[in-house]
Design an enzyme around this catalytic site. Sequence first.
Site, mmCIF file in Angstrom:
data_model
loop_
_atom_site.group_PDB
_atom_site.id
_atom_site.type_symbol
_atom_site.label_atom_id
_atom_site.label_comp_id
_atom_site.label_asym_id
_atom_site.label_seq_id
_atom_site.Cartn_x
_atom_site.Cartn_y
_atom_site.Cartn_z
ATOM 1 N N ARG A 35 2.434 15.450 107.755
ATOM 2 C CA ARG A 35 2.756 15.148 106.356
ATOM 3 C C ARG A 35 4.254 14.885 106.159
ATOM 4 O O ARG A 35 4.629 14.066 105.326
ATOM 5 C CB ARG A 35 2.300 16.291 105.451
ATOM 6 C CG ARG A 35 0.797 16.277 105.223
ATOM 7 C CD ARG A 35 0.367 17.440 104.375
ATOM 8 N NE ARG A 35 -1.001 17.289 103.920
ATOM 9 C CZ ARG A 35 -1.640 18.206 103.205
ATOM 10 N NH1 ARG A 35 -1.033 19.335 102.875
ATOM 11 N NH2 ARG A 35 -2.874 17.991 102.811
ATOM 12 N N LYS A 193 -21.297 23.999 105.293
ATOM 13 C CA LYS A 193 -22.153 24.203 104.124
ATOM 14 C C LYS A 193 -22.473 22.938 103.342
ATOM 15 O O LYS A 193 -21.581 22.147 103.034
ATOM 16 C CB LYS A 193 -21.458 25.158 103.163
ATOM 17 C CG LYS A 193 -21.448 26.590 103.649
ATOM 18 C CD LYS A 193 -20.805 27.436 102.605
ATOM 19 C CE LYS A 193 -21.058 28.906 102.853
ATOM 20 N NZ LYS A 193 -20.383 29.702 101.832
ATOM 21 N N GLY A 346 -9.033 18.809 107.402
ATOM 22 C CA GLY A 346 -8.336 19.580 108.440
ATOM 23 C C GLY A 346 -9.058 19.645 109.778
ATOM 24 O O GLY A 346 -8.468 19.353 110.821
HETATM 25 C C1 3PG Z 1 -3.533 20.646 100.623
HETATM 26 O O1 3PG Z 1 -3.007 21.222 101.587
HETATM 27 O O2 3PG Z 1 -4.747 20.362 100.575
HETATM 28 C C2 3PG Z 1 -2.646 20.182 99.515
HETATM 29 O O3 3PG Z 1 -1.304 20.351 99.836
HETATM 30 C C3 3PG Z 1 -3.006 20.842 98.208
HETATM 31 O O4 3PG Z 1 -2.746 22.218 98.236
HETATM 32 P P1 3PG Z 1 -3.440 23.180 97.169
HETATM 33 O O5 3PG Z 1 -4.900 23.240 97.511
HETATM 34 O O6 3PG Z 1 -2.745 24.499 97.258
HETATM 35 O O7 3PG Z 1 -3.260 22.535 95.802
#
Ligand code: 3PG
Length: 392
Positions: A35, A193, A346
């Site tokens: 990022r 899920k 992720g």
């Molecule tokens: C993420 O990592 O998905 C984004 O940076 C958003 O983070 P958050 O879910 O804490 O808003």
Amino acid sequence: SDVCASGFARGKRVFIRADLNVPQNDAGEITEDTRIRASIPAIQMALDAGAAVMVTSHLGRPTEGDFKPEDSLSPVARRLSDLLGTEVRLQANWVDGGFDIQPGEVVLLENCRLNVGEKKNKPELAAKLGKLCDIFVHDAFGTAHRAEGTTYGIAETAPIACAGPLLAAEMDAIGKALANPKRPLVAIVAGSKVSTKLTILQALAKNVDGLIVGGGIANTFMLAAGLKIGKSLAEPDLLGEATAVIAAMKARGAEVPIPEDVVCAKAFAADADATVKAATDVADDDLILDIGPKTAAKLAQKLKQAGTIVWNGPVGVFEFAAFENGTKVIAQAIAESSAFSIAGGGDTLAAIAKYGIEKDVGYISTGGGAFLEVLEGKTLPAFEVLARRAEP
Ligand code: 3PG
């Protein structure tokens, strides 16, 4: 981003909202900096244009008004300095302005979620944010699904608000995959899920030509197809919904392939014995931890013939060597396919890194939750507010 590139930004104060929310280890070292690297084009563009550049991001979910050292963006400031080859100063307590910044400089404004009113986008905060800059650039795709002070409020109060190059690239790639895809369009939606991805499955069932399910999601679909799944993770409460997704796809002449073979174990463990079984032979004490080799080969064939591929989620427990084959075969098929592919989330990014196919995927999204919300067919708040500001 054209606003910054046009020379219009010379000497102006440009405020860039990036998503620099990166993972760190216990020692506070950045473990993955995709990022941060993805934020560089916007910053460089503003710098090249001769602007005074302010950049901010959230990091984690801190308590507003309560600074703790682990909430600091200081490791990010150091990494940004390295990548830009210029010193990036970290500025705390910035919301009322009053700090020094010159054209040609980059200042990283400390974790924006420490500001009172950020999460709830309080108007008093938004008004202050708008006064800090001449131009607001929204480049935080990963946070584009949040309507917070620096992702939404400032887009309303800044004199000019526009999308940055990363936000634009993400929108283009997702649009290419979902709005006007080369067909067949095949989506892979996997994960533990059904409940967390039900709205995605329902939205995609109206659009895609093939919907490949994997992981615990596939187990629930196997149940819906009348198969036994032993002790495997599933959500029997959602059988009706799974059946409806299959029916919606069928009605459009599209399909949800149900695994014909699976890899089973008696325990969820890296060293558990793995047994390949026909999908009709799963025993009462079996756990399904991956798709079987026949299923993987058939799915790989479909992926190689696809025009467009959307990938979210590994199809098995790929962290364990004995149960990684399905995800590995899918990853390699995507890499070898001539289809335009887009991947996000992720676990998916971890699988892409593990199998070294970064360069073979058409577009890798920096969004987690934001990517999923786009797949659900939602209009993200960032896009809505920027589109409104762009109206004459
Ligand atoms: C993420 O990592 O998905 C984004 O940076 C958003 O983070 P958050 O879910 O804490 O808003």
